[in-house]
Design an enzyme around this catalytic site. Structure first.
Site, mmCIF file in Angstrom:
data_model
loop_
_atom_site.group_PDB
_atom_site.id
_atom_site.type_symbol
_atom_site.label_atom_id
_atom_site.label_comp_id
_atom_site.label_asym_id
_atom_site.label_seq_id
_atom_site.Cartn_x
_atom_site.Cartn_y
_atom_site.Cartn_z
ATOM 1 N N CYS A 32 0.823 -1.211 0.000
ATOM 2 C CA CYS A 32 0.000 0.000 0.000
ATOM 3 C C CYS A 32 0.859 1.265 0.000
ATOM 4 O O CYS A 32 1.670 1.448 0.911
ATOM 5 C CB CYS A 32 -0.905 -0.019 1.224
ATOM 6 S SG CYS A 32 -1.833 1.513 1.471
ATOM 7 N N TYR A 163 -5.423 6.369 -9.145
ATOM 8 C CA TYR A 163 -6.618 5.595 -8.792
ATOM 9 C C TYR A 163 -7.838 6.110 -9.557
ATOM 10 O O TYR A 163 -8.710 5.323 -9.949
ATOM 11 C CB TYR A 163 -6.869 5.667 -7.283
ATOM 12 C CG TYR A 163 -5.909 4.829 -6.478
ATOM 13 C CD1 TYR A 163 -6.225 3.519 -6.122
ATOM 14 C CD2 TYR A 163 -4.680 5.335 -6.076
ATOM 15 C CE1 TYR A 163 -5.358 2.744 -5.381
ATOM 16 C CE2 TYR A 163 -3.785 4.569 -5.336
ATOM 17 C CZ TYR A 163 -4.131 3.277 -4.998
ATOM 18 O OH TYR A 163 -3.255 2.505 -4.273
#
Length: 321
Positions: A32, A163
């Site tokens: 992450c 994203y």
């Protein structure tokens, strides 16, 4: 019930959670980028001996990140198999994202915060009494306004921008996100062509926030998220800048490329339903000389590099570039 848990751990304990050595556990996943920031800052500031770290595996289901890397699939300190349990311990039935990074209060087993942007700032400001000798100033008072301004632009257009493209469900949303992303990368190219770091002449919070997206760009975002105008390795200034940071202790030695790729390609089944993880790209070029020393500046200013990572926290052999 908050979407992001804004509770802070502070020197004065005003939110009920005072700075206290060995009380809290930082839960992360190497895959992450948002968690990666906290790993880097904790390491640069030398907080390893006062804030323990739990490591989730690279994949998870719809419920939450799991501690599948640990023996028996249970975190050895929190004694739980999923970080979800720490969220539910404080907020039963928590309805928002079960995210990392998260800091857990070990005595109660309750999550304290998952506010990733504030966590690293508080590591710099609130935990100062426990910084190592030679710790760098990652958020210097004289530069905070400029750091905040740069961080906001990078967050909107790059950290979140990849994203926005990857999870777009319409051509219009994708196109707008794509254009914003590469316009900002071009802006960064101009900014970094004549200065070694984003703000000032040493590494700051701004460089850390940008790095964790750039280091994932060619391995994941270029193909998986369709941000394919250029690879990072085709943008000479940003490529050299990213390698400069990668070669700096505390940055490249936190990066686990196999876990990064496994996470994105296996978890995002709406984008990659086959869950096939690509073999490329070749990562050897991360070790190429960057030449950025010629621009001046010093990574840690008057500070010093961090010690090597503890063996238990080191990236497995063969997982870095």
């Amino acid at each position: 019930m908050p979407e992001f848990i804004k509770t802070r751990i502070t020197a004065d304990g005003r939110d009920g959670y005072p700075v206290e050595p060995n009380r809290y556990r930082l839960v992360v996943a190497r895959a992450c980028p948002w968690a990666n920031r906290t790993v880097i800052v904790r390491r640069l500031l030398g907080l390893e001996d006062v804030i323990s770290m739990g490591m989730c595996g690279p994949t998870h289901d719809e419920r939450s990140w799991t501690f599948d890397l640990d023996p028996g699939g249970v975190d050895p300190v929190l004694r739980i198999p999923r970080i979800q349990e720490a969220y539910f311990a404080r907020f039963p039935g928590y309805e928002h994202g079960i995210t990392v990074p998260a800091i857990v209060d070990v005595p109660t087993g309750q999550v304290v915060t998952n506010d990733y942007a504030q966590i690293t700032l508080d590591f710099s400001l609130e935990w100062k009494a426990f910084h190592r000798d030679g710790a760098p100033d990652l958020y210097p008072a004289a530069l905070r306004a400029e750091i905040d301004e740069v961080n906001e632009l990078v967050y909107k257009d790059i950290n979140s921008g990849v994203y926005r493209c990857g999870f777009a469900t319409s051509q219009e949303v994708y196109d707008k996100g794509y254009d914003r992303l590469f316009a900002r990368l071009d802006w960064l190219t101009d900014r970094l062509a004549t200065q070694r770091y984003l703000v000032g002449d040493t590494i700051t919070e701004a460089d850390i926030r940008l790095f964790t997206t750039l280091v994932r760009f060619d391995s994941v975002y270029h193909g998986h998220f369709k941000v394919n105008r250029n690879k990072l390795s085709e943008l000479p200034v940003l490529w050299a800048y990213a390698r400069d940071l990668f070669h700096t202790p505390g940055f490249g030695d936190t990066i686990d490329f196999p876990q990064i790729k496994e996470h994105y390609y296996k978890v995002h089944t709406n984008i990659n339903p086959t869950q096939i993880v690509p073999q490329g790209p070749d990562l050897a070029n991360w070790h190429d000389p960057h030449g950025r020393e010629a621009l001046g500046g010093s990574p840690f200013g008057e500070g010093t590099p961090p010690a090597p990572p503890k063996p238990a926290e080191a990236v497995p052999a063969g997982h870095t570039a």
